[in-house]
Design a protein around this motif. Structure first.
Motif, PDB file in Angstrom:
ATOM      1  N   MET A 262      -8.659 -19.755  28.106  1.00  0.00           N
ATOM      2  CA  MET A 262     -10.080 -19.619  27.786  1.00  0.00           C
ATOM      3  C   MET A 262     -10.941 -19.914  28.995  1.00  0.00           C
ATOM      4  O   MET A 262     -11.948 -19.249  29.237  1.00  0.00           O
ATOM      5  CB  MET A 262     -10.439 -20.552  26.624  1.00  0.00           C
ATOM      6  CG  MET A 262      -9.811 -20.154  25.293  1.00  0.00           C
ATOM      7  SD  MET A 262     -10.177 -21.342  23.978  1.00  0.00           S
ATOM      8  CE  MET A 262     -11.964 -21.173  23.871  1.00  0.00           C
ATOM      9  N   GLU A 263     -10.530 -20.917  29.797  1.00  0.00           N
ATOM     10  CA  GLU A 263     -11.285 -21.240  31.010  1.00  0.00           C
ATOM     11  C   GLU A 263     -11.271 -20.071  31.986  1.00  0.00           C
ATOM     12  O   GLU A 263     -12.313 -19.661  32.509  1.00  0.00           O
ATOM     13  CB  GLU A 263     -10.673 -22.467  31.681  1.00  0.00           C
ATOM     14  CG  GLU A 263     -11.343 -22.815  33.001  1.00  0.00           C
ATOM     15  CD  GLU A 263     -10.554 -23.831  33.796  1.00  0.00           C
ATOM     16  OE1 GLU A 263     -10.872 -24.006  34.981  1.00  0.00           O
ATOM     17  OE2 GLU A 263      -9.611 -24.432  33.239  1.00  0.00           O
ATOM     18  N   GLY A 264     -10.097 -19.519  32.223  1.00  0.00           N
ATOM     19  CA  GLY A 264      -9.990 -18.409  33.156  1.00  0.00           C
ATOM     20  C   GLY A 264     -10.735 -17.175  32.689  1.00  0.00           C
ATOM     21  O   GLY A 264     -11.430 -16.515  33.472  1.00  0.00           O
ATOM     22  N   MET A 265     -10.597 -16.873  31.403  1.00  0.00           N
ATOM     23  CA  MET A 265     -11.271 -15.698  30.865  1.00  0.00           C
ATOM     24  C   MET A 265     -12.782 -15.888  30.833  1.00  0.00           C
ATOM     25  O   MET A 265     -13.533 -14.916  30.967  1.00  0.00           O
ATOM     26  CB  MET A 265     -10.731 -15.378  29.475  1.00  0.00           C
ATOM     27  CG  MET A 265      -9.296 -14.884  29.464  1.00  0.00           C
ATOM     28  SD  MET A 265      -8.733 -14.362  27.843  1.00  0.00           S
ATOM     29  CE  MET A 265      -9.716 -12.876  27.612  1.00  0.00           C
ATOM     30  N   ALA A 266     -13.228 -17.135  30.676  1.00  0.00           N
ATOM     31  CA  ALA A 266     -14.675 -17.385  30.721  1.00  0.00           C
ATOM     32  C   ALA A 266     -15.216 -17.080  32.107  1.00  0.00           C
ATOM     33  O   ALA A 266     -16.270 -16.454  32.269  1.00  0.00           O
ATOM     34  CB  ALA A 266     -14.971 -18.831  30.337  1.00  0.00           C
TER      35      ALA A 266
ATOM     36  N   LEU B 193     -12.307 -26.572  30.954  1.00  0.00           N
ATOM     37  CA  LEU B 193     -12.790 -25.518  30.065  1.00  0.00           C
ATOM     38  C   LEU B 193     -14.280 -25.671  29.809  1.00  0.00           C
ATOM     39  O   LEU B 193     -15.039 -24.692  29.864  1.00  0.00           O
ATOM     40  CB  LEU B 193     -12.015 -25.537  28.756  1.00  0.00           C
ATOM     41  CG  LEU B 193     -12.517 -24.596  27.652  1.00  0.00           C
ATOM     42  CD1 LEU B 193     -12.472 -23.148  28.116  1.00  0.00           C
ATOM     43  CD2 LEU B 193     -11.708 -24.783  26.370  1.00  0.00           C
ATOM     44  N   ARG B 194     -14.716 -26.894  29.545  1.00  0.00           N
ATOM     45  CA  ARG B 194     -16.143 -27.114  29.280  1.00  0.00           C
ATOM     46  C   ARG B 194     -16.988 -26.734  30.490  1.00  0.00           C
ATOM     47  O   ARG B 194     -18.043 -26.119  30.361  1.00  0.00           O
ATOM     48  CB  ARG B 194     -16.387 -28.575  28.903  1.00  0.00           C
ATOM     49  CG  ARG B 194     -15.935 -28.950  27.503  1.00  0.00           C
ATOM     50  CD  ARG B 194     -16.715 -30.153  26.982  1.00  0.00           C
ATOM     51  NE  ARG B 194     -16.540 -31.306  27.850  1.00  0.00           N
ATOM     52  CZ  ARG B 194     -15.695 -32.306  27.627  1.00  0.00           C
ATOM     53  NH1 ARG B 194     -14.916 -32.266  26.550  1.00  0.00           N
ATOM     54  NH2 ARG B 194     -15.617 -33.329  28.443  1.00  0.00           N
ATOM     55  N   VAL B 195     -16.524 -27.103  31.672  1.00  0.00           N
ATOM     56  CA  VAL B 195     -17.256 -26.767  32.891  1.00  0.00           C
ATOM     57  C   VAL B 195     -17.365 -25.259  33.051  1.00  0.00           C
ATOM     58  O   VAL B 195     -18.445 -24.719  33.349  1.00  0.00           O
ATOM     59  CB  VAL B 195     -16.573 -27.396  34.121  1.00  0.00           C
ATOM     60  CG1 VAL B 195     -17.187 -26.853  35.405  1.00  0.00           C
ATOM     61  CG2 VAL B 195     -16.698 -28.914  34.086  1.00  0.00           C
ATOM     62  N   MET B 196     -16.249 -24.568  32.877  1.00  0.00           N
ATOM     63  CA  MET B 196     -16.250 -23.129  33.093  1.00  0.00           C
ATOM     64  C   MET B 196     -17.102 -22.400  32.053  1.00  0.00           C
ATOM     65  O   MET B 196     -17.790 -21.427  32.386  1.00  0.00           O
ATOM     66  CB  MET B 196     -14.822 -22.597  33.077  1.00  0.00           C
ATOM     67  CG  MET B 196     -14.723 -21.121  33.449  1.00  0.00           C
ATOM     68  SD  MET B 196     -15.508 -20.734  35.035  1.00  0.00           S
ATOM     69  CE  MET B 196     -14.429 -21.614  36.163  1.00  0.00           C
ATOM     70  N   LEU B 197     -17.071 -22.839  30.813  1.00  0.00           N
ATOM     71  CA  LEU B 197     -17.908 -22.205  29.793  1.00  0.00           C
ATOM     72  C   LEU B 197     -19.383 -22.351  30.128  1.00  0.00           C
ATOM     73  O   LEU B 197     -20.164 -21.396  29.986  1.00  0.00           O
ATOM     74  CB  LEU B 197     -17.606 -22.810  28.417  1.00  0.00           C
ATOM     75  CG  LEU B 197     -16.271 -22.426  27.769  1.00  0.00           C
ATOM     76  CD1 LEU B 197     -16.053 -23.221  26.482  1.00  0.00           C
ATOM     77  CD2 LEU B 197     -16.217 -20.938  27.476  1.00  0.00           C
ATOM     78  N   ALA B 198     -19.776 -23.537  30.578  1.00  0.00           N
ATOM     79  CA  ALA B 198     -21.175 -23.751  30.940  1.00  0.00           C
ATOM     80  C   ALA B 198     -21.573 -22.885  32.134  1.00  0.00           C
ATOM     81  O   ALA B 198     -22.624 -22.227  32.121  1.00  0.00           O
ATOM     82  CB  ALA B 198     -21.408 -25.231  31.255  1.00  0.00           C
ATOM     83  N   CYS B 199     -20.715 -22.856  33.153  1.00  0.00           N
ATOM     84  CA  CYS B 199     -21.036 -22.075  34.354  1.00  0.00           C
ATOM     85  C   CYS B 199     -21.049 -20.582  34.065  1.00  0.00           C
ATOM     86  O   CYS B 199     -21.897 -19.842  34.584  1.00  0.00           O
ATOM     87  CB  CYS B 199     -20.025 -22.379  35.454  1.00  0.00           C
ATOM     88  SG  CYS B 199     -20.126 -24.052  36.089  1.00  0.00           S
ATOM     89  N   SER B 200     -20.110 -20.111  33.246  1.00  0.00           N
ATOM     90  CA  SER B 200     -20.039 -18.690  32.930  1.00  0.00           C
ATOM     91  C   SER B 200     -21.283 -18.238  32.180  1.00  0.00           C
ATOM     92  O   SER B 200     -21.815 -17.149  32.428  1.00  0.00           O
ATOM     93  CB  SER B 200     -18.786 -18.403  32.103  1.00  0.00           C
ATOM     94  OG  SER B 200     -17.628 -18.742  32.823  1.00  0.00           O
ATOM     95  N   THR B 201     -21.739 -19.064  31.267  1.00  0.00           N
ATOM     96  CA  THR B 201     -22.963 -18.727  30.534  1.00  0.00           C
ATOM     97  C   THR B 201     -24.146 -18.620  31.492  1.00  0.00           C
ATOM     98  O   THR B 201     -24.957 -17.684  31.405  1.00  0.00           O
ATOM     99  CB  THR B 201     -23.247 -19.792  29.462  1.00  0.00           C
ATOM    100  OG1 THR B 201     -22.136 -19.885  28.568  1.00  0.00           O
ATOM    101  CG2 THR B 201     -24.505 -19.442  28.680  1.00  0.00           C
TER     102      THR B 201
ATOM    103  N   VAL C 238     -22.014 -29.537  40.486  1.00  0.00           N
ATOM    104  CA  VAL C 238     -22.354 -30.832  39.889  1.00  0.00           C
ATOM    105  C   VAL C 238     -21.486 -31.099  38.657  1.00  0.00           C
ATOM    106  O   VAL C 238     -20.918 -32.187  38.505  1.00  0.00           O
ATOM    107  CB  VAL C 238     -23.853 -30.874  39.512  1.00  0.00           C
ATOM    108  CG1 VAL C 238     -24.190 -32.189  38.820  1.00  0.00           C
ATOM    109  CG2 VAL C 238     -24.714 -30.681  40.750  1.00  0.00           C
ATOM    110  N   LEU C 239     -21.350 -30.112  37.809  1.00  0.00           N
ATOM    111  CA  LEU C 239     -20.581 -30.287  36.573  1.00  0.00           C
ATOM    112  C   LEU C 239     -19.100 -30.526  36.861  1.00  0.00           C
ATOM    113  O   LEU C 239     -18.463 -31.379  36.237  1.00  0.00           O
ATOM    114  CB  LEU C 239     -20.748 -29.056  35.682  1.00  0.00           C
ATOM    115  CG  LEU C 239     -22.159 -28.763  35.175  1.00  0.00           C
ATOM    116  CD1 LEU C 239     -22.176 -27.470  34.359  1.00  0.00           C
ATOM    117  CD2 LEU C 239     -22.686 -29.919  34.336  1.00  0.00           C
ATOM    118  N   ALA C 240     -18.536 -29.768  37.802  1.00  0.00           N
ATOM    119  CA  ALA C 240     -17.105 -29.876  38.088  1.00  0.00           C
ATOM    120  C   ALA C 240     -16.747 -31.224  38.703  1.00  0.00           C
ATOM    121  O   ALA C 240     -15.742 -31.847  38.328  1.00  0.00           O
ATOM    122  CB  ALA C 240     -16.679 -28.741  39.016  1.00  0.00           C
TER     123      ALA C 240
END
Length: 403
Positions: free
Chosen positions: A198-202, A338-346, A377-379
């Motif tokens: 999910m992280e990668g696909m985001a 995963l949480r970081v990537m979802l936020a950044c992708s959005t 910052v998030l990562a």
């Protein structure tokens, strides 16, 4: 070498295709990255986290299941992409059809590369990518010499040459993928693989949505110019992705030996990559009008040059984020990454497409850069929390082990 192979195909396509057909090629390549990150999350990321430094027998058993999983993902994704190709207009449909045919080859070849790195055999990974490059030369030459080169031809040549390398990987590892053991592999690593997928696909999906939004807002040719910028940044991408393939397995070993050194190692990598991105961006800006642009991407460099500084700023943020992301992967922090990537992708999708509406292609690049630096910052905050959590768990486990 893998990134260099992709760079050669993209540069040749930029020379032979107009901006619209190059945009179709770019959309196909972005679709490939979505499938690739899904395959890595399900098949090879757990292999890197759990099997680095394992004995040969354990490695071979795991690799059979891991590469089998990558093959199943490739076949499944290929069928979906070919179905999509029936409902999209030309020239996108041709590029998607070719991609659907070759996705199993592309994903299996990538899985072999990571399997060799996990086994501590970078030379074998290099040889496999050299096989891919050697097979690419005649196929891409045939496509380039056609009277009417197409995105379909470039994608097909690129993927078929990867198929040659995928077969070579079976010989190098002296084992065959076991697609029938995919379910067993997924169940054994279910605490990691779904989150990593999910992280990668985001991340890759945001690139696809960004390109689709820009295409809808500014036209398919605008996506072609974004591809030109990505191609110009290709040599830096070689460093970014190549170092990650080596760094994460080694960082996993370091984490088991000395947890306190993980953050400093990640910081060194992130800062070094950011400095390299800045250096390459400055070099491009200076040399593009003096023949480098014409050499690499043909006449399309003129429209792409104003976007280079913004792309450089964005890649510097991506580099720093990649340093922390490697640490999260090596520590098995799938939930936080995963949480970081979802936020950044959005943020990437919203800000880049919004920027396109407001200020065209420069606005797209500005939005992408803001999203990248927010991700820094998030990562790093997520990595700090992950290291603290792991330290507390180890401190708790030590008295229990002694007693």
């Amino acid at each position: 070498m893998s990134s260099l192979t992709n760079f050669v195909v993209a540069a040749t396509a930029a020379h032979q295709l107009d901006a619209t057909h190059l945009g179709a090629y770019s959309l196909a390549f972005l679709t490939y990255t979505v499938a690739l990150t899904a395959s890595r999350g399900l098949a090879t990321d757990p292999l890197m986290v759990r099997l680095s430094g394992s004995d040969p027998a354990t490695w071979r058993s795991a690799v059979r299941r891991s590469t089998g999983t990558a093959t199943v993902v490739g076949v499944t994704a290929g069928l979906i992409v070919m179905l999509v190709a029936l409902y999209v207009p030309a020239p996108i449909s041709g590029a998607m059809l070719a991609l659907g045919l070759v996705l199993p080859f592309l994903l299996l070849q990538d899985a072999w590369r990571y399997a060799f790195f996990v086994d501590g055999r970078p030379k074998a990974a290099l040889v496999n990518d050299l096989v891919w490059a050697a097979a690419l030369v005649p196929t891409i030459t045939v496509v380039a010499e056609m009277s009417e080169p197409s995105a379909f031809g470039f994608v097909l040549a690129w993927g078929c040459s990867a198929g040659v390398a995928a077969l070579a990987g079976c010989w190098q590892a002296w084992c065959l993928p076991r697609p029938g053991q995919t379910r067993a592999w997924l169940v054994a690593h279910r605490d990691l693989n779904v989150r990593f997928m999910m992280e990668g696909m985001a991340g890759s999906g945001s690139g696809q949505l960004r390109a689709s939004g820009v295409s809808y807002t500014l036209g398919l040719s605008a996506v072609g110019y974004l591809q030109v910028v990505n191609t110009l940044m290709g040599p830096f991408q070689v460093l970014l992705h190549g170092s990650g393939a080596v760094f994460i397995p080694e960082l996993g070993v370091l984490a088991r030996e000395n947890l306190d050194r993980v953050r400093s190692a990640c910081l060194v990598r992130g800062m070094a990559l950011a400095a390299a991105a800045l250096s390459w961006g400055l070099l491009l800006w200076i040399l593009l009008p003096h023949g480098l642009g014409q050499l690499v991407v043909g006449d399309l460099w003129v429209e792409a040059r104003p976007l280079v500084p913004l792309a450089t700023v964005s890649l510097m943020g991506t580099s720093l984020m990649a340093g922390a992301g490697a640490g999260l992967h090596a520590l098995g922090g799938a939930r936080r990454s995963l949480r970081v990537m979802l936020a950044c992708s959005t943020l990437v999708v919203v800000l880049s497409v919004g920027g396109a509406v407001v200020a065209g292609l420069p606005g797209t690049m500005i939005g992408t850069a803001i999203a990248a630096w927010t991700g820094v910052v998030l990562a790093w905050r997520a990595l700090r929390n992950q290291v603290a959590e792991d330290r507390a768990l180890r401190a708790q486990a030590l008295p229990e082990a002694v007693s």
